[in-house]
Design a protein around this motif. Structure first.
Motif, short mmCIF file in Angstrom:
data_model
loop_
_atom_site.label_atom_id
_atom_site.label_comp_id
_atom_site.label_asym_id
_atom_site.label_seq_id
_atom_site.Cartn_x
_atom_site.Cartn_y
_atom_site.Cartn_z
N GLU A 21 40.20 27.53 36.54
CA GLU A 21 39.08 28.44 36.38
C GLU A 21 38.68 29.05 37.72
O GLU A 21 38.37 30.24 37.80
CB GLU A 21 37.90 27.73 35.75
N ALA A 22 38.71 28.25 38.78
CA ALA A 22 38.37 28.76 40.11
C ALA A 22 39.41 29.77 40.58
O ALA A 22 39.05 30.81 41.15
CB ALA A 22 38.27 27.60 41.10
N GLU A 23 40.69 29.49 40.32
CA GLU A 23 41.74 30.44 40.69
C GLU A 23 41.62 31.75 39.92
O GLU A 23 41.83 32.82 40.48
CB GLU A 23 43.11 29.82 40.46
N ALA A 24 41.29 31.66 38.65
CA ALA A 24 41.12 32.87 37.84
C ALA A 24 39.93 33.70 38.35
O ALA A 24 40.01 34.93 38.42
CB ALA A 24 40.91 32.50 36.38
N ALA A 25 38.85 33.02 38.71
CA ALA A 25 37.68 33.72 39.24
C ALA A 25 38.00 34.38 40.57
O ALA A 25 37.59 35.52 40.82
CB ALA A 25 36.51 32.75 39.40
N GLN A 26 38.75 33.70 41.42
CA GLN A 26 39.12 34.28 42.72
C GLN A 26 40.03 35.48 42.52
O GLN A 26 39.88 36.50 43.18
CB GLN A 26 39.80 33.25 43.60
N HIS A 27 40.98 35.37 41.60
CA HIS A 27 41.89 36.48 41.33
C HIS A 27 41.12 37.71 40.85
O HIS A 27 41.38 38.84 41.30
CB HIS A 27 42.93 36.05 40.28
N GLN A 28 40.17 37.50 39.97
CA GLN A 28 39.36 38.61 39.46
C GLN A 28 38.52 39.23 40.58
O GLN A 28 38.40 40.45 40.67
CB GLN A 28 38.46 38.13 38.32
N ALA A 29 37.95 38.39 41.44
CA ALA A 29 37.14 38.89 42.55
C ALA A 29 37.98 39.71 43.52
O ALA A 29 37.53 40.76 44.01
CB ALA A 29 36.47 37.73 43.28
N VAL A 30 39.20 39.28 43.78
CA VAL A 30 40.09 40.03 44.68
C VAL A 30 40.47 41.36 44.07
O VAL A 30 40.50 42.39 44.75
CB VAL A 30 41.34 39.19 45.03
N LYS A 31 40.75 41.38 42.77
CA LYS A 31 41.07 42.64 42.09
C LYS A 31 39.92 43.63 42.19
O LYS A 31 40.12 44.81 42.47
CB LYS A 31 41.41 42.39 40.62
N ILE A 32 38.70 43.15 41.99
CA ILE A 32 37.52 44.02 42.06
C ILE A 32 37.29 44.50 43.49
O ILE A 32 36.97 45.67 43.72
CB ILE A 32 36.29 43.29 41.50
N ALA A 33 37.48 43.60 44.46
CA ALA A 33 37.31 43.98 45.87
C ALA A 33 38.31 45.05 46.27
O ALA A 33 37.96 46.02 46.96
CB ALA A 33 37.44 42.75 46.76
N LYS A 34 39.57 44.89 45.86
CA LYS A 34 40.58 45.89 46.19
C LYS A 34 40.25 47.23 45.54
O LYS A 34 40.37 48.28 46.17
CB LYS A 34 41.96 45.42 45.75
N SER A 35 39.84 47.19 44.29
CA SER A 35 39.49 48.43 43.59
C SER A 35 38.32 49.14 44.27
O SER A 35 38.35 50.35 44.47
CB SER A 35 39.15 48.12 42.14
N ALA A 36 37.32 48.37 44.64
CA ALA A 36 36.14 48.96 45.29
C ALA A 36 36.48 49.54 46.65
O ALA A 36 36.01 50.64 47.00
CB ALA A 36 35.04 47.91 45.43
#
Length: 66
Positions: A21-36
């Protein structure tokens, strides 16, 4: 989804599930950061790639987290 209270009190601590769950949350946060940061660079145009600009630093940091 396991909760911390369940794991500590009920002795049902499932470490692999929490790690996943922590890895999935980190992956999602990185995707959002890159998009932003990509959007910020596009809005700023050439000024966003200047090395002293904060958006350039954010872009580098987001890419390094991958």
């Amino acid at each position: 989804m396991a909760s911390w209270d369940q794991g500590v009190v009920g002795a049902q601590f499932i470490a692999p599930t929490l790690v996943q769950e922590a890895e999935a949350a980190q992956h999602q946060a990185v995707k959002i950061a890159k998009s932003a940061t990509i959007d910020a660079i596009q809005i700023l145009g050439g000024a966003g790639f200047i090395q002293d600009h904060p958006a350039e630093m954010w872009m580098r940091n987001a890419a390094a987290m991958e």
